[in-house]
Scaffold this motif. Structure first.
Motif, PDB file in Angstrom:
ATOM      1  N   LEU A   1       0.830  -1.206   0.000  1.00 29.50           N
ATOM      2  CA  LEU A   1       0.000   0.000   0.000  1.00 29.50           C
ATOM      3  C   LEU A   1       0.862   1.253   0.000  1.00 29.50           C
ATOM      4  O   LEU A   1       0.529   2.255  -0.657  1.00 29.50           O
ATOM      5  N   GLY A   2       1.984   1.214   0.733  1.00 26.74           N
ATOM      6  CA  GLY A   2       2.875   2.357   0.749  1.00 26.74           C
ATOM      7  C   GLY A   2       3.501   2.620  -0.602  1.00 26.74           C
ATOM      8  O   GLY A   2       3.699   3.777  -1.002  1.00 26.74           O
ATOM      9  N   ARG A   3       3.823   1.571  -1.342  1.00 25.27           N
ATOM     10  CA  ARG A   3       4.424   1.762  -2.663  1.00 25.27           C
ATOM     11  C   ARG A   3       3.433   2.350  -3.656  1.00 25.27           C
ATOM     12  O   ARG A   3       3.829   3.036  -4.602  1.00 25.27           O
ATOM     13  N   GLN A   4       2.152   2.109  -3.453  1.00 27.43           N
ATOM     14  CA  GLN A   4       1.140   2.691  -4.329  1.00 27.43           C
ATOM     15  C   GLN A   4       0.567   4.001  -3.791  1.00 27.43           C
ATOM     16  O   GLN A   4      -0.319   4.584  -4.412  1.00 27.43           O
ATOM     17  N   SER A   5       1.076   4.460  -2.655  1.00 23.21           N
ATOM     18  CA  SER A   5       0.547   5.674  -2.047  1.00 23.21           C
ATOM     19  C   SER A   5       0.924   6.908  -2.855  1.00 23.21           C
ATOM     20  O   SER A   5       1.958   6.966  -3.537  1.00 23.21           O
ATOM     21  N   ASP A   6       0.058   7.921  -2.799  1.00 27.39           N
ATOM     22  CA  ASP A   6       0.329   9.205  -3.456  1.00 27.39           C
ATOM     23  C   ASP A   6       1.185  10.114  -2.586  1.00 27.39           C
ATOM     24  O   ASP A   6       1.655  11.158  -3.073  1.00 27.39           O
ATOM     25  N   LEU A   7       1.395   9.760  -1.315  1.00 27.02           N
ATOM     26  CA  LEU A   7       2.247  10.558  -0.438  1.00 27.02           C
ATOM     27  C   LEU A   7       3.708  10.312  -0.796  1.00 27.02           C
ATOM     28  O   LEU A   7       4.185   9.164  -0.788  1.00 27.02           O
ATOM     29  N   PHE A   8       4.429  11.362  -1.116  1.00 27.37           N
ATOM     30  CA  PHE A   8       5.782  11.238  -1.644  1.00 27.37           C
ATOM     31  C   PHE A   8       6.703  10.502  -0.671  1.00 27.37           C
ATOM     32  O   PHE A   8       7.411   9.565  -1.059  1.00 27.37           O
ATOM     33  N   PHE A   9       6.699  10.906   0.582  1.00 35.72           N
ATOM     34  CA  PHE A   9       7.626  10.327   1.551  1.00 35.72           C
ATOM     35  C   PHE A   9       7.351   8.842   1.764  1.00 35.72           C
ATOM     36  O   PHE A   9       8.263   8.010   1.730  1.00 35.72           O
TER      37      PHE A   9
ATOM     38  N   VAL B   1       9.989   5.832   0.662  1.00 33.95           N
ATOM     39  CA  VAL B   1      10.534   4.965   1.715  1.00 33.95           C
ATOM     40  C   VAL B   1      10.179   3.502   1.447  1.00 33.95           C
ATOM     41  O   VAL B   1      11.024   2.599   1.586  1.00 33.95           O
ATOM     42  N   SER B   2       8.943   3.256   1.031  1.00 39.26           N
ATOM     43  CA  SER B   2       8.528   1.880   0.727  1.00 39.26           C
ATOM     44  C   SER B   2       9.307   1.319  -0.454  1.00 39.26           C
ATOM     45  O   SER B   2       9.769   0.171  -0.424  1.00 39.26           O
ATOM     46  N   VAL B   3       9.460   2.121  -1.503  1.00 35.61           N
ATOM     47  CA  VAL B   3      10.212   1.669  -2.682  1.00 35.61           C
ATOM     48  C   VAL B   3      11.664   1.378  -2.311  1.00 35.61           C
ATOM     49  O   VAL B   3      12.242   0.345  -2.705  1.00 35.61           O
ATOM     50  N   ALA B   4      12.277   2.268  -1.538  1.00 32.01           N
ATOM     51  CA  ALA B   4      13.676   2.080  -1.153  1.00 32.01           C
ATOM     52  C   ALA B   4      13.844   0.824  -0.307  1.00 32.01           C
ATOM     53  O   ALA B   4      14.791   0.042  -0.512  1.00 32.01           O
ATOM     54  N   PHE B   5      12.939   0.593   0.631  1.00 29.52           N
ATOM     55  CA  PHE B   5      13.030  -0.591   1.481  1.00 29.52           C
ATOM     56  C   PHE B   5      12.892  -1.863   0.653  1.00 29.52           C
ATOM     57  O   PHE B   5      13.695  -2.804   0.786  1.00 29.52           O
ATOM     58  N   ILE B   6      11.879  -1.911  -0.209  1.00 31.84           N
ATOM     59  CA  ILE B   6      11.623  -3.122  -0.996  1.00 31.84           C
ATOM     60  C   ILE B   6      12.787  -3.422  -1.923  1.00 31.84           C
ATOM     61  O   ILE B   6      13.277  -4.563  -2.000  1.00 31.84           O
ATOM     62  N   GLU B   7      13.266  -2.419  -2.628  1.00 31.37           N
ATOM     63  CA  GLU B   7      14.346  -2.655  -3.586  1.00 31.37           C
ATOM     64  C   GLU B   7      15.648  -3.003  -2.878  1.00 31.37           C
ATOM     65  O   GLU B   7      16.434  -3.822  -3.376  1.00 31.37           O
ATOM     66  N   LEU B   8      15.905  -2.397  -1.732  1.00 32.84           N
ATOM     67  CA  LEU B   8      17.130  -2.714  -0.992  1.00 32.84           C
ATOM     68  C   LEU B   8      17.101  -4.142  -0.473  1.00 32.84           C
ATOM     69  O   LEU B   8      18.092  -4.887  -0.616  1.00 32.84           O
ATOM     70  N   ILE B   9      16.002  -4.560   0.107  1.00 32.16           N
ATOM     71  CA  ILE B   9      15.905  -5.909   0.664  1.00 32.16           C
ATOM     72  C   ILE B   9      15.946  -6.947  -0.449  1.00 32.16           C
ATOM     73  O   ILE B   9      16.667  -7.962  -0.351  1.00 32.16           O
ATOM     74  N   ARG B  10      15.222  -6.715  -1.532  1.00 28.76           N
ATOM     75  CA  ARG B  10      15.169  -7.690  -2.621  1.00 28.76           C
ATOM     76  C   ARG B  10      16.467  -7.743  -3.415  1.00 28.76           C
ATOM     77  O   ARG B  10      16.745  -8.731  -4.103  1.00 28.76           O
TER      78      ARG B  10
ATOM     79  N   ALA C   1       9.339  -7.929   1.932  1.00 30.99           N
ATOM     80  CA  ALA C   1       9.628  -7.236   0.681  1.00 30.99           C
ATOM     81  C   ALA C   1       9.074  -8.014  -0.514  1.00 30.99           C
ATOM     82  O   ALA C   1       8.521  -7.422  -1.458  1.00 30.99           O
ATOM     83  N   TYR C   2       9.203  -9.327  -0.501  1.00 24.55           N
ATOM     84  CA  TYR C   2       8.682 -10.136  -1.602  1.00 24.55           C
ATOM     85  C   TYR C   2       7.153 -10.196  -1.578  1.00 24.55           C
ATOM     86  O   TYR C   2       6.507 -10.148  -2.633  1.00 24.55           O
ATOM     87  N   ILE C   3       6.585 -10.306  -0.393  1.00 26.07           N
ATOM     88  CA  ILE C   3       5.118 -10.321  -0.305  1.00 26.07           C
ATOM     89  C   ILE C   3       4.543  -8.989  -0.770  1.00 26.07           C
ATOM     90  O   ILE C   3       3.471  -8.937  -1.385  1.00 26.07           O
ATOM     91  N   ALA C   4       5.240  -7.892  -0.499  1.00 30.75           N
ATOM     92  CA  ALA C   4       4.772  -6.586  -0.946  1.00 30.75           C
ATOM     93  C   ALA C   4       4.629  -6.546  -2.459  1.00 30.75           C
ATOM     94  O   ALA C   4       3.645  -6.001  -2.996  1.00 30.75           O
ATOM     95  N   GLU C   5       5.582  -7.112  -3.168  1.00 34.65           N
ATOM     96  CA  GLU C   5       5.493  -7.124  -4.628  1.00 34.65           C
ATOM     97  C   GLU C   5       4.385  -8.054  -5.115  1.00 34.65           C
ATOM     98  O   GLU C   5       3.712  -7.754  -6.106  1.00 34.65           O
ATOM     99  N   VAL C   6       4.175  -9.159  -4.419  1.00 34.38           N
ATOM    100  CA  VAL C   6       3.086 -10.066  -4.796  1.00 34.38           C
ATOM    101  C   VAL C   6       1.733  -9.383  -4.600  1.00 34.38           C
ATOM    102  O   VAL C   6       0.853  -9.436  -5.469  1.00 34.38           O
TER     103      VAL C   6
END
Length: 438
Positions: free
Chosen positions: A255-263, A267-276, A317-322
Motif C-alpha cells: 500500500l505504501g508503494r502505491q501511495s500518493d504521499l511522496f515520503f 521509503v517503501s520503494v527504497a526498502f523493498i528494492e534494498l531488501i530484494r 519485501a517479496y510479499i509486498a510485490e506479490v
C-alpha cells in the motif's frame, strides 16, 4: 421425398443396431497410454528412455529401502546387522540413525525432561491457527489466537510469566491509544501514536513491572536459552514467526508503494528494492555480525530474535510485490466504486480492494511462504543448528560417522510434508474463494 429415397437407395436400415462396447484402443488406460506415451516416434523414444532410467533408479533404491536397518546403536553395529540379515556388502539403508537421534533432529539440544513444553506450544499453535485457517470454526476463538504467541513464547523460553504479559500489555495500550487517537486525527497519525505508546510502555514500564510482579507472584518456568534450540523446532519457530509477521508488513509496504504521499512512497520503494536486491544469506550475516554494532553498548540482543527480524523483513519485501501485483490486477472501477460509496481510504482498502487483491495473490503469497520456510536452513551458516546443521553434527560423531543419505532423506521428507501441506491448503482456499463461474 422419403419414398423416392427408399426406392432408389440400395439399403435403408429400418432398425437400430444393438449397442456395443467401444474399441479397447479408444477407452481407459489403453487410450491414455496410446495418446500420451506412444503417440509418435519421438514420444515412443522418450517413453522407452524414461522407463529405462526409472527402472535403473528403482533397481538401486528399492533394495536399499527394503533392506533397511532400524534398530542399532552405531553405524558399525548397523552394518553387522546388515551382514547377518542380508549378506556382506548388501545394499541397505541404516535408518537406525533416525530412531537413535530423532530427538536431536526434532528438538536440538532442548532439555529432554522439558520436551512437553515445545509439544504443548505446537498444540497451542494448531488450536490458535484453526479459526484463522478454517472460517467455519467459531470466531469467538480468535481471542485465543491473539494471545497464543505469548503463551508459546513462555512455554518455549520459560522464565517469568510476567515478561510476555508486559509485552502484551504494551500491545493492548497501543491499540487503545490508536482507537482514541483515530477519533481526532488521521489513521496514519493514530497508528504512529499507538506505536509510540507501545515503545514507551516496553522501554519504561515492562522491566519494572516484570520485576515487581515476579516478587509478588512468582509464576515461572525453567528458562531455556536460544542456544539450546535446534532441529525442526528451530525451523518451525523461525518460519512460522516470519510468515505471521511478514504478511501484514508486506501488505502495508504494498500500500505504501502505491501511495500518493511522496515520503511514504519513496521509503517503501527504497526498502523493498534494498531488501530484494541483496541475498538472504547476506542479511543473516548482517543480523549475526553487524547488528550489534548499531545497538547501545552492553545490549544483549538474542541471535534467534535477530534472525527472525531479518527473515521477516526479507519475506515482507517479496510479499509486498506479490500483493502489489494483486492490486494492479484489479480494474479501476473497483477503486471508483469504493469512492462512489463515500468510503475513505482505509475503509475502501479493508472492505473492497484488499479482499479481492489478496484472493488474486494467494498463489504468490503461499509460494513466498514455502520458499521462506525452506530458506530457514540457511541459518546453519551463522551458527544455528537447524536440521542440516544437526545432521552434520550427528555425522561427525564417532557412532554415526559415515551416515549420509539416510539423514537427508528424512529431512527432505519432513520439509516436503510441510511445504506440500501449505500448497494443498492454498489450492483449497483458491477453490473456495472462486466466484467467477458460479
Amino acid at each position: 421425398m422419403s419414398d423416392t429415397h427408399a426406392q432408389t437407395a440400395r439399403f435403408v436400415r429400418e432398425s437400430m443396431l444393438p449397442e456395443r462396447e467401444p474399441p479397447l484402443a479408444e477407452v481407459g488406460a489403453v487410450k491414455w497410454v496410446r495418446e500420451n506415451l506412444f503417440s509418435g516416434w519421438l514420444n515412443i523414444l522418450l517413453t522407452v528412455v524414461s522407463a529405462v532410467v526409472i527402472g535403473w533408479i528403482l533397481l538401486h533404491i528399492v533394495p536399499w529401502f527394503w533392506n533397511s536397518v532400524w534398530k542399532a546403536g552405531s553405524l558399525s553395529q548397523c552394518r553387522e546387522i546388515r551382514d547377518e540379515a542380508f549378506g556382506p556388502g548388501a545394499s541397505s539403508a541404516c535408518f537406525a540413525v533416525i530412531t537413535d537421534r530423532w530427538h536431536q533432529l526434532v528438538f536440538g539440544f532442548y532439555p529432554q525432561t522439558l520436551y512437553w513444553r515445545p509439544v504443548t506450544a505446537l498444540i497451542v499453535f494448531l488450536i490458535a491457527a484453526s479459526p484463522v485457517l478454517f472460517p467455519r470454526l467459531p470466531r469467538q476463538a480468535l481471542w485465543f489466537s491473539a494471545i497464543s504467541p505469548f503463551i508459546m513464547f513462555w512455554l518455549l523460553w520459560g522464565g517469568s510469566v510476567w515478561a510476555p504479559l508486559s509485552v502484551l500489555l504494551g500491545i493492548v495500550l497501543a491499540y487503545v491509544a490508536f482507537r482514541i487517537a483515530s477519533r481526532f486525527v488521521s489513521p496514519v497519525l493514530a497508528m504512529l501514536a499507538g506505536v509510540a505508546v507501545a515503545v514507551l510502555c516496553w522501554g519504561l514500564l515492562a522491566g519494572p513491572l516484570t520485576t515487581d510482579m515476579s516478587r509478588i507472584l512468582p509464576i515461572r518456568l525453567r528458562a531455556v536459552g536460544s542456544d539450546d534450540f535446534g532441529g525442526f523446532m528451530l525451523s518451525f519457530i523461525i518460519g512460522v514467526s516470519a510468515i505471521i509477521l511478514s504478511l501484514p508488513l508486506g501488505i502495508l509496504l504494498a500500500l505504501g508503494r502505491q501511495s500518493d504521499l511522496f515520503f511514504i512512497n519513496k521509503v517503501s520503494v527504497a526498502f523493498i528494492e534494498l531488501i530484494r536486491g541483496v541475498p538472504l544469506i547476506v542479511w543473516l550475516f548482517t543480523a549475526s555480525l553487524l547488528l550489534n554494532y548499531f545497538l547501545p553498548p552492553g545490549t544483549n540482543f538474542d541471535l534467534m530474535l535477530r534472525v527472525i527480524i531479518m527473515v521477516t523483513l526479507f519475506s515482507a519485501a517479496y510479499i509486498a510485490e506479490v500483493v502489489r501485483g494483486g492490486l494492479a490486477a484489479l480494474p479501476k472501477g473497483q477503486y471508483e466504486g469504493a469512492d462512489s460509496l463515500g468510503l475513505d481510504y482505509w475503509q475502501s482498502m479493508r472492505l473492497i480492494i484488499l479482499p479481492q487483491a489478496l484472493k488474486i495473490s494467494i498463489p504468490g503469497i503461499v509460494n513466498t511462504f514455502i520458499g521462506l520456510f525452506k530458506d530457514t536452513t540457511l541459518v546453519v551458516f551463522i551458527g544455528l543448528l537447524d536440521p542440516i546443521g544437526l545432521s552434520n553434527a550427528i555425522r561427525a560423531s564417532t557412532d554415526w560417522n559415515g551416515v549420509y543419505f539416510e539423514l537427508f532423506v528424512f529431512i527432505g521428507l519432513m520439509f516436503f510434508i510441510c511445504c506440500f501441506s501449505m500448497s494443498r491448503y492454498s489450492i483449497a482456499l483458491e477453490k473456495k474463494l472462486q466466484r467467477e463461474h458460479r
